[in-house]
Each structure stands twice: as structure tokens, then as C-alpha cells.
Design a protein around this motif. Structure first.
Motif, PDB file in Angstrom:
ATOM      1  N   LYS A 118       0.854  -1.197   0.000  1.00 28.58           N
ATOM      2  CA  LYS A 118       0.000   0.000   0.000  1.00 28.58           C
ATOM      3  C   LYS A 118       0.888   1.245   0.000  1.00 28.58           C
ATOM      4  N   THR A 120       2.508   4.971  -0.433  1.00 26.71           N
ATOM      5  CA  THR A 120       2.082   6.371  -0.469  1.00 26.71           C
ATOM      6  C   THR A 120       2.582   6.992  -1.777  1.00 26.71           C
ATOM      7  N   ASP A 121       2.130   8.220  -2.024  1.00 27.46           N
ATOM      8  CA  ASP A 121       2.639   8.931  -3.204  1.00 27.46           C
ATOM      9  C   ASP A 121       4.161   9.039  -3.143  1.00 27.46           C
ATOM     10  N   LYS A 142       1.586   6.392 -12.404  1.00 25.82           N
ATOM     11  CA  LYS A 142       1.247   6.505 -10.982  1.00 25.82           C
ATOM     12  C   LYS A 142      -0.188   6.047 -10.729  1.00 25.82           C
ATOM     13  N   LYS A 146      -1.399   2.869  -8.387  1.00 24.98           N
ATOM     14  CA  LYS A 146      -2.369   3.036  -7.294  1.00 24.98           C
ATOM     15  C   LYS A 146      -3.553   2.088  -7.468  1.00 24.98           C
ATOM     16  N   VAL A 151      -5.022   1.698  -3.640  1.00 27.64           N
ATOM     17  CA  VAL A 151      -4.889   2.875  -2.755  1.00 27.64           C
ATOM     18  C   VAL A 151      -5.374   4.136  -3.475  1.00 27.64           C
TER      19      VAL A 151
END
Ligand code: FES
Ligand code: FES
Length: 151
Positions: A118, A120-121, A142, A146, A151
Motif C-alpha cells: 500500500k 504512499t505517493d 502513478k 495506485k 490505494v
């Protein structure tokens, strides 16, 4: 000299000098041309493969350094659940433009999700930082990562 490798679960034997870059062994000796030659000096990520799950630059990896480690290439990444999800997300987000960098992009993304399911950016930015795309598909890459990660 004969060198034995395990690639995508299969044993292969190649007769090359030990300092031959893995990239040339894959492309020229084994006809596995999914892994791309971009810069040849570790700067673009087009040649990214996994060695024991770690993303590495095949252009900078002498074939003799691999030993008994397991190599995974873009031809094999869809056999893993993470790789399959990424490939599906890549299709749904219509990520590739010219497509040249995309095998390396997916390999880096798969290595990220294997250790960080999971992300994060910031995790995504850090993991994908070394993969260049001259068509600038970064936003779609991106978004696809995700989606694959949920996410
Ligand atoms: S071809 Fe290996 S990093 Fe560019
Ligand atoms: S899609 Fe063209 S270089 Fe990335």
C-alpha cells in the motif's frame, strides 16, 4: 564460458564471458527482448529486471555476478499476482505511448508493491524515480500503480 541462470523459473545455459552485461545475455543470447536497452549506463531504468525480487539494472549487472539467484524479467512478471494486477492496470489506464520504457516501469512497480503493498505517493515517487519515460507517461504510471495497489 558456460554460465547457468535461472530465469522466470527456467534453467538456461549461455556461453559468454563472465563480465557480459545481463542485458545482452537476455536480449542477444536468449532472445528475451522485452527488457530494453536505453542508456546502457544505469540512468534510465529501461533494462530493469529482478534478481531475487530486487530491481536491478541489467545493463550494469555482469552475468557472472548473478550466480544461483533467481532472475525475473518482464516476460515472467505476469506469473506473479502483483505483476498480473499491474499489467491489467497498465491496460486499463492505457499507460504506454511509444512503450519503450514500459517493461522497466512495470518491473520497478512490481518490486515496489512486493515490499510495500500500500504505497504512499512518496513511496511511488521514490521507487519510480530512476525510470525515465521520454513520452512523459508519469501520471498514468502513478495512477496504474495506485489502482493495482488499491490505494
Ligand atoms: S539501459 Fe540500463 S539503466 Fe538505461
Ligand atoms: S512510453 Fe515512450 S518512453 Fe515511456
Amino acid at each position: 564460458m558456460p554460465i547457468n541462470l535461472t530465469i522466470n523459473g527456467s534453467r538456461k545455459s549461455v556461453d559468454v564471458e563472465g563480465d557480459t552485461p545481463l542485458l545482452w545475455v537476455l536480449r542477444d543470447k536468449l532472445d528475451m527482448v522485452g527488457t530494453k536497452f536505453g542508456c546502457g549506463v544505469g540512468q534510465c531504468g529501461a533494462c530493469t529486471v529482478h534478481i531475487d525480487g530486487q530491481p536491478v539494472r541489467a545493463c550494469l549487472t555482469p552475468v557472472e555476478s548473478v550466480g544461483e539467484a533467481k532472475i525475473t524479467t518482464i516476460e515472467g512478471i505476469g506469473s506473479a499476482a502483483v505483476g498480473k494486477k499491474l499489467q491489467q492496470a497498465w491496460i486499463e489506464h492505457d499507460v504506454p505511448q511509444c512503450g519503450y520504457c514500459q517493461a522497466g516501469q512495470i518491473m520497478s512497480a512490481a518490486a515496489l508493491l512486493a515490499t510495500t503493498p500500500k504505497p504512499t505517493d512518496d513511496d511511488i515517487d521514490a521507487a519510480m524515480n530512476g525510470n525515465l519515460c521520454r513520452c512523459a507517461t508519469y501520471l498514468r504510471i502513478k495512477a496504474a500503480i495506485k489502482q493495482a495497489a488499491g490505494v
